[in-house]
Design an enzyme around this catalytic site. Structure first.
Site, PDB file in Angstrom:
ATOM      1  N   PHE A  74       0.391  -0.689  -0.180  1.00  0.00           N
ATOM      2  CA  PHE A  74       0.107  -0.106   0.149  1.00  0.00           C
ATOM      3  C   PHE A  74       0.918   1.184   0.022  1.00  0.00           C
ATOM      4  O   PHE A  74       1.885   1.311   0.581  1.00  0.00           O
ATOM      5  CB  PHE A  74      -1.046   0.031   1.090  1.00  0.00           C
ATOM      6  CG  PHE A  74      -1.669   0.649   1.303  1.00  0.00           C
ATOM      7  CD1 PHE A  74      -3.475   0.895   0.528  1.00  0.00           C
ATOM      8  CD2 PHE A  74      -1.920   2.547   1.835  1.00  0.00           C
ATOM      9  CE1 PHE A  74      -4.409   1.864   0.474  1.00  0.00           C
ATOM     10  CE2 PHE A  74      -2.697   3.035   1.963  1.00  0.00           C
ATOM     11  CZ  PHE A  74      -3.841   2.941   1.649  1.00  0.00           C
ATOM     12  N   ASP A 109       2.321  -5.356   8.099  1.00  0.00           N
ATOM     13  CA  ASP A 109       0.400  -4.863   8.055  1.00  0.00           C
ATOM     14  C   ASP A 109      -0.471  -5.302   8.187  1.00  0.00           C
ATOM     15  O   ASP A 109       0.016  -6.228   7.180  1.00  0.00           O
ATOM     16  CB  ASP A 109       0.740  -3.371   7.239  1.00  0.00           C
ATOM     17  CG  ASP A 109      -0.405  -2.756   6.937  1.00  0.00           C
ATOM     18  OD1 ASP A 109      -0.983  -3.229   7.364  1.00  0.00           O
ATOM     19  OD2 ASP A 109      -0.123  -0.898   6.248  1.00  0.00           O
ATOM     20  N   TYR A 141     -11.072   0.902  10.271  1.00  0.00           N
ATOM     21  CA  TYR A 141     -11.947   1.276   9.898  1.00  0.00           C
ATOM     22  C   TYR A 141     -12.026   0.824   8.659  1.00  0.00           C
ATOM     23  O   TYR A 141     -13.302   0.244   8.263  1.00  0.00           O
ATOM     24  CB  TYR A 141     -11.782   3.256   9.724  1.00  0.00           C
ATOM     25  CG  TYR A 141     -10.625   3.164   8.460  1.00  0.00           C
ATOM     26  CD1 TYR A 141     -10.233   2.601   7.089  1.00  0.00           C
ATOM     27  CD2 TYR A 141      -9.702   3.832   9.602  1.00  0.00           C
ATOM     28  CE1 TYR A 141      -9.286   2.967   6.128  1.00  0.00           C
ATOM     29  CE2 TYR A 141      -8.178   4.239   8.263  1.00  0.00           C
ATOM     30  CZ  TYR A 141      -8.133   3.438   6.888  1.00  0.00           C
ATOM     31  OH  TYR A 141      -7.170   4.314   6.026  1.00  0.00           O
ATOM     32  N   LYS A 142     -11.665  -0.698   8.766  1.00  0.00           N
ATOM     33  CA  LYS A 142     -11.853  -1.553   6.917  1.00  0.00           C
ATOM     34  C   LYS A 142     -12.790  -2.543   8.100  1.00  0.00           C
ATOM     35  O   LYS A 142     -13.854  -2.519   7.858  1.00  0.00           O
ATOM     36  CB  LYS A 142     -10.533  -2.119   6.648  1.00  0.00           C
ATOM     37  CG  LYS A 142      -9.726  -0.463   5.513  1.00  0.00           C
ATOM     38  CD  LYS A 142      -8.875  -1.339   5.477  1.00  0.00           C
ATOM     39  CE  LYS A 142      -7.498  -0.390   4.594  1.00  0.00           C
ATOM     40  NZ  LYS A 142      -6.640  -0.243   4.496  1.00  0.00           N
ATOM     41  N   ARG A 199     -12.428  -4.682  -8.156  1.00  0.00           N
ATOM     42  CA  ARG A 199     -11.718  -5.169  -6.641  1.00  0.00           C
ATOM     43  C   ARG A 199     -12.909  -4.771  -5.924  1.00  0.00           C
ATOM     44  O   ARG A 199     -13.838  -4.272  -5.785  1.00  0.00           O
ATOM     45  CB  ARG A 199     -10.722  -4.379  -5.779  1.00  0.00           C
ATOM     46  CG  ARG A 199     -10.290  -4.910  -4.737  1.00  0.00           C
ATOM     47  CD  ARG A 199      -9.311  -3.890  -4.276  1.00  0.00           C
ATOM     48  NE  ARG A 199      -9.962  -2.980  -3.617  1.00  0.00           N
ATOM     49  CZ  ARG A 199      -9.238  -2.541  -2.130  1.00  0.00           C
ATOM     50  NH1 ARG A 199      -8.162  -3.285  -1.885  1.00  0.00           N
ATOM     51  NH2 ARG A 199     -10.241  -1.206  -1.887  1.00  0.00           N
TER      52      ARG A 199
HETATM   53  C1  LIG Z   1      -5.632   1.010   3.962  1.00  0.00           C
HETATM   54  C2  LIG Z   1      -4.259   0.730   4.337  1.00  0.00           C
HETATM   55  C3  LIG Z   1      -3.406   2.581   4.984  1.00  0.00           C
HETATM   56  C4  LIG Z   1      -3.654   2.644   5.782  1.00  0.00           C
HETATM   57  O1  LIG Z   1      -3.779   3.088   6.258  1.00  0.00           O
HETATM   58  P1  LIG Z   1      -3.940   4.783   8.098  1.00  0.00           P
HETATM   59  O2  LIG Z   1      -4.195   4.698   8.706  1.00  0.00           O
HETATM   60  O3  LIG Z   1      -4.713   5.142   6.517  1.00  0.00           O
HETATM   61  O4  LIG Z   1      -2.517   6.011   7.501  1.00  0.00           O
HETATM   62  C5  LIG Z   1      -2.638   1.880   5.483  1.00  0.00           C
HETATM   63  N1  LIG Z   1      -1.426   0.290   5.040  1.00  0.00           N
HETATM   64  C6  LIG Z   1      -2.323  -0.614   4.478  1.00  0.00           C
HETATM   65  C7  LIG Z   1      -2.168  -1.827   3.739  1.00  0.00           C
HETATM   66  C8  LIG Z   1      -3.594  -0.231   3.901  1.00  0.00           C
HETATM   67  O5  LIG Z   1      -4.607  -1.004   3.187  1.00  0.00           O
END
Ligand SMILES: *Cc1c(COP(=O)(O)O)cnc(C)c1O
Length: 702
Positions: free
Chosen positions: A416, A487, A512-513, A661
């Protein structure tokens, strides 16, 4: 260390999941016991109850009976029944594995029985054919008392169990069966090779031959579905094909399904998983539904979805099929009230006192522990704070300090972008740091040397959904002396993660995801306890201080995970996260993962069954265990197609240059929505409506 399988395989887990078996000697005792429950037991309760119910005079003649959700014991209308017959191998697992589908089948309001004939120590092989036949007859004879619909009994057999099921189907004294599912059937009645059903050779050759599935075929008395994996041993495939060829003339409804890239055990474990399409098929057999691709069958999925209760706890507009919960999760219905309470009561009335009275101060760590359970982290190692981007900065700087003399950082080209940007920022500001990208600069194997301080990888690729083998990569990185930072943006709440188990050093993730905490909700970070003394937070703000409210001049870090906080936590956002985690609290992660995999499988199966001229190419791994909870397809006109889908209420997203996606959030999505989404996609492609949607940007595609 091995990556944990999405299903229980080891005795320890099985023991943990199931209390020891209690034998109930007679049906009357069983019914009495059942009637004595003041509250009719839920499927979950029955999962643990394990009534080993005797159906015959022998100790080995025991079955586990799990009544349908609506407690159909003796009730009207009577409920269908799915009976599972396992193969030979499972004696090693006490047959316990076969109790796992029970809650799922029960949720579809269908009874479930698992034959556990191999549990008993003296169970000998020769007895089995008759045991199984006896069990089925016994179930039919006692149908009235057990509340079984005698016209709705379906068999599922795996491996040698499939052969046993075939023998039951051909048994003239067995009840008329609604259907049978024979999975990876293995039969081997060659007296030289010995077989599961004849391995002490007491059976004569003539007797053995009479049990050959080929000879049994003319007596076939119900619709039969055979399936076999295409990477099973050749002999297994051959036997399934022979069985099909022999039975088909006698069994007009018979089908043979070859399951792509699956072996003998993949299919079994897939079958055990809640939401598996095979198990659904078994339920369909029992309730008289036929196939998985018409809408009626989809209702089978809906009824059988074990997260229906959780799904109802989220708000979703009626005209939307939301396949983007991997970017921004749905709103928990309880969140607005919880947020209002924090705003009006805790802030409005409590004012500054709420730091203590409402324990605002403790919230980042308390919620961290709740997330910890979802990602395999023991308490005290996870905190909710800041964004992933900021947390990554903190952890990578910390890692650089912990590995003096090493100045190389590694991430991957496909990560990302924000993760890459943060590392590029560190490279710019921290003298001597050199960032290498897997892909652009070489493979991980090539780049890992004794200059590497830390490796930052994302567990599930945000574009393709491909999974890393987190355990193997962690081991490799640590063997090279570097620290591993995962991550979990697309992993937490989507796949099973076992941070402690794989022994990672650090991790970050999103709320938030998949975790439904709302736009801009804070992220989480994990630092393994063994590093708490050495790891230092470069953003040494007051909330990471040992005693923030002492306001001392010099920074002194807290001696636990709290030291990775920086400034004041976003209390209002945390309230929404809390409402969401209340729902997540009861979620059984292996089941969640199973549903995520089966939804992805269903979507792939259905999209690939559309007209090939549409030109969709799967961009995600085909094997569910190699994917996260999203499926991507490539198409040169992907953006226009996604716009057309969104116009029709199917919300996915697009990632340049050509990736459509689709995210499958197991908690908030139903199988029928997956089905409907593919119907709408088909319609858009057939009528080419995507050619006429507005092509300018800003059309709601994120
Ligand atoms: C969504 C996402 C982020 C975004 O993180 P923030 O909290 O907005 O900084 C970082 N890394 C990955 C792999 C993501 O999918």
């Amino acid at each position: 260390m091995k990556e944990k399988a999405p299903y229980p395989t080891d005795q320890e887990t099985l023991d943990a999941e199931y209390s020891p078996s209690r034998m109930v000697e007679s049906l009357d005792d069983y019914l009495e016991e059942y009637a004595a429950c003041s509250q009719p037991p839920s499927p979950g309760a029955f999962k643990n109850a394990q009534f080993g119910l005797k159906y015959g005079p022998h100790k080995r003649q025991v079955l586990d009976f799990f009544p349908a959700q609506s407690n159909g014991l003796g009730a009207q209308p009577r409920k269908p029944l799915v009976v599972f017959i396992h193969g030979g191998f499972w004696s090693a697992l006490d047959g316990t594995l076969f109790r796992f589908p029970a809650p799922y089948v029960n949720e579809a309001d269908v009874h479930y029985a698992a034959l556990t004939y191999r549990l008993a120590p003296e169970a000998t092989i020769t007895g089995i054919v008759e045991d199984v036949r006896t069990a089925i007859r016994w179930l039919a004879e006692n149908a009235q008392d057990l509340g079984i619909d005698p016209d709705g009994i379906a068999l599922v057999g795996h491996s040698a169990g499939a052969h046993l099921a075939a023998m039951v189907i051909a048994d003239e004294n067995a009840p008329q069966l609604a259907g049978a599912l024979l999975i990876s059937g293995v039969y081997d009645l060659d007296p030289v090779q010995k077989s599961y059903v004849n391995n002490d050779a007491k059976m004569s050759e003539t007797e053995a031959k009479a049990l050959s599935p080929n000879l049994l075929a003319p007596k076939a008395r119900c619709p039969v579905h055979i399936c076999v994996g295409d990477i099973e041993p050749e002999e297994f495939k051959r036997q399934s094909q022979l069985m099909f060829d022999a039975w088909q003339p006698h069994c007009p409804d018979m089908t043979l399904q070859v399951m792509g890239e699956k072996n003998h055990f993949d299919i079994l474990f897939g079958l055990m998983a809640p939401g598996s399409s095979l198990l659904l098929r078994a339920i369909e057999c029992a309730v008289g539904r036929k196939c998985v691709t018409d809408q009626c069958a989809m209702h089978g999925y809906v009824e059988a979805d074990m997260f229906a209760r959780e799904r109802a706890m989220f708000q979703m507009p009626d005209d939307v099929i939301y396949l983007d919960g991997n970017s921004l999760g749905a709103l928990p219905k309880a969140a607005p009230a919880r947020v209002a309470q924090v705003v009006e009561k805790e802030w409005g009335d409590g004012l500054i006192r709420s730091w203590g009275d409402a324990d605002w101060y403790g919230t980042p760590l308390a919620l961290g522990d709740k997330i910890g359970r979802l990602v395999g982290a023991a308490p005290g190692q996870t905190a909710v704070t800041d964004s992933i981007s900021v947390n990554l900065f903190k952890l990578v700087c910390s890692a650089l300090e912990m590995r003096p003399g090493r100045r190389t950082l590694i991430t991957e080209e496909n990560n990302f972008p924000s993760d890459i940007y943060v590392l590029q920022g560190i490279e710019r500001f921290w003298p001597g740091v050199d960032l290498k990208l897997v892909g652009r600069d070489g493979t991980l194997d090539e780049l890992l040397d004794d200059t590497v301080a830390a490796v930052v990888l994302t567990g599930v690729d945000f574009k393709t959904g491909a999974n890393h083998n987190m355990a193997a990569v962690t081991e490799q990185v640590q063997a090279a002396g570097a620290l591993m930072i995962w991550d979990l943006a697309h992993s937490a709440g989507a796949v099973q993660v076992d941070l402690d188990g794989i022994g990672t050093d650090m991790a970050v993730g999103c709320t938030y995801k998949y975790l439904n905490a709302g736009p801009g909700a804070p992220a989480f970070l994990y630092v393994a306890e063994r590093h708490h003394a050495a790891a230092q937070n470069p953003i040494s703000g007051w909330f990471g201080h040992k005693d923030p409210f002492a306001f001392s001049t010099d920074y002194e870090p807290a001696d636990n995970i709290r030291q990775f906080l920086a400034g004041t936590p976003p209390i209002v956002s945390l309230a929404a996260l809390e409402a969401s985690l209340d729902i997540w609290e009861g979620v059984h992660m292996p089941s969640l993962r199973a549903k995520s995999m089966s939804m992805g499988d269903l979507f792939i199966e259905m999209v690939e069954a559309l007209d090939p001229a549409y030109g969709f190419k799967l961009a995600s791994p085909r094997r569910a265990d190699k994917r996260g909870s999203q499926v991507s397809f490539r198409h040169p006109d992907g953006l226009a197609i996604m716009r057309a889908l969104i116009e029709r209420g199917v919300i996915g997203d697009f990632r340049a240059p050509d990736i459509l996606r689709f995210g499958f959030t197991p908690l908030t999505l139903s199988y029928s929505e997956v089905w409907q989404a593919v119907q709408i996609l088909d319609d858009i492609m057939k009528n080419e409506t995507w050619r006429t949607v507005q092509q300018d940007r800003g059309h709601g595609v994120t």
